[in-house]
Design a protein around this motif. Structure first.
Motif, PDB file in Angstrom:
ATOM      1  N   ILE A  50       0.872  -1.171   0.000  1.00  0.00           N
ATOM      2  CA  ILE A  50       0.000   0.000   0.000  1.00  0.00           C
ATOM      3  C   ILE A  50       0.919   1.234   0.000  1.00  0.00           C
ATOM      4  N   PRO A  51       0.744   2.138  -0.934  1.00  0.00           N
ATOM      5  CA  PRO A  51       1.584   3.339  -0.942  1.00  0.00           C
ATOM      6  C   PRO A  51       1.405   4.162   0.337  1.00  0.00           C
ATOM      7  N   GLU A  52       2.468   4.761   0.782  1.00  0.00           N
ATOM      8  CA  GLU A  52       2.433   5.577   2.005  1.00  0.00           C
ATOM      9  C   GLU A  52       1.394   6.687   1.913  1.00  0.00           C
ATOM     10  N   ASP A  53       1.210   7.234   0.735  1.00  0.00           N
ATOM     11  CA  ASP A  53       0.292   8.355   0.587  1.00  0.00           C
ATOM     12  C   ASP A  53      -1.147   7.931   0.246  1.00  0.00           C
ATOM     13  N   ALA A  54      -1.427   6.630   0.285  1.00  0.00           N
ATOM     14  CA  ALA A  54      -2.782   6.149  -0.021  1.00  0.00           C
ATOM     15  C   ALA A  54      -3.747   6.593   1.076  1.00  0.00           C
ATOM     16  N   ASP A  55      -4.930   7.012   0.662  1.00  0.00           N
ATOM     17  CA  ASP A  55      -5.931   7.387   1.663  1.00  0.00           C
ATOM     18  C   ASP A  55      -6.496   6.118   2.298  1.00  0.00           C
ATOM     19  N   GLU A  56      -7.182   6.274   3.423  1.00  0.00           N
ATOM     20  CA  GLU A  56      -7.678   5.116   4.173  1.00  0.00           C
ATOM     21  C   GLU A  56      -8.671   4.282   3.368  1.00  0.00           C
ATOM     22  N   THR A  57      -9.512   4.931   2.599  1.00  0.00           N
ATOM     23  CA  THR A  57     -10.503   4.199   1.803  1.00  0.00           C
ATOM     24  C   THR A  57      -9.816   3.314   0.772  1.00  0.00           C
ATOM     25  N   SER A  58      -8.834   3.871   0.110  1.00  0.00           N
ATOM     26  CA  SER A  58      -8.088   3.108  -0.893  1.00  0.00           C
ATOM     27  C   SER A  58      -7.329   1.952  -0.247  1.00  0.00           C
ATOM     28  N   ALA A  59      -6.682   2.223   0.872  1.00  0.00           N
ATOM     29  CA  ALA A  59      -5.932   1.186   1.585  1.00  0.00           C
ATOM     30  C   ALA A  59      -6.878   0.086   2.068  1.00  0.00           C
ATOM     31  N   PHE A  60      -8.026   0.469   2.586  1.00  0.00           N
ATOM     32  CA  PHE A  60      -9.016  -0.496   3.057  1.00  0.00           C
ATOM     33  C   PHE A  60      -9.455  -1.398   1.909  1.00  0.00           C
TER      34      PHE A  60
END
Length: 112
Positions: A50-60
């Motif tokens: 998961i990229p460090e700058d990914a938002d929580e929704t994207s990471a989820f």
């Protein structure tokens, strides 16, 4: 570290992960393959972090996708076929016949 990844670090049971990511699962599959599923999930995350700058929704959603796939791998297949852990990888080229086991056991009985 992404907040989603931080949050799941405290989980210990496969069901915690599956429930958190709202994944429907087959309890019988999880019961038998819980460690395999989590290991496979970790492999998917390692291959495509998961990229460090990914938002929580994207990471989820990414984690949800990886965990769903990890679960489904063991719905369609077995731990021995998937070879997630080294013990299964090492056994892929080795087979033991029933006859060789009988010979081995009878030889051991003679030494006792």
């Amino acid at each position: 570290m992404n907040p989603i990844l931080q949050r799941i670090q405290s989980f210990s049971a496969a069901e915690e992960f599956l429930d958190f990511f709202k994944i429907e699962y087959e309890p019988s599959v999880v019961h038998v393959n819980r460690l395999h599923i989590l290991k496979r999930f970790n492999q998917y995350l390692s291959r495509n972090p998961i990229p460090e700058d990914a938002d929580e929704t994207s990471a989820f959603e990414t984690c949800r996708q990886y965990l769903t796939q990890a679960h489904d791998d063991f719905v369609k297949s077995t731990a021995a076929d998937e070879k997630v852990f080294k013990v299964f990888q090492d056994q892929s080229s080795k087979s033991i016949s029933l006859d060789s086991m009988k010979i081995s056991l009878s030889t051991r009985g003679q030494k006792a």
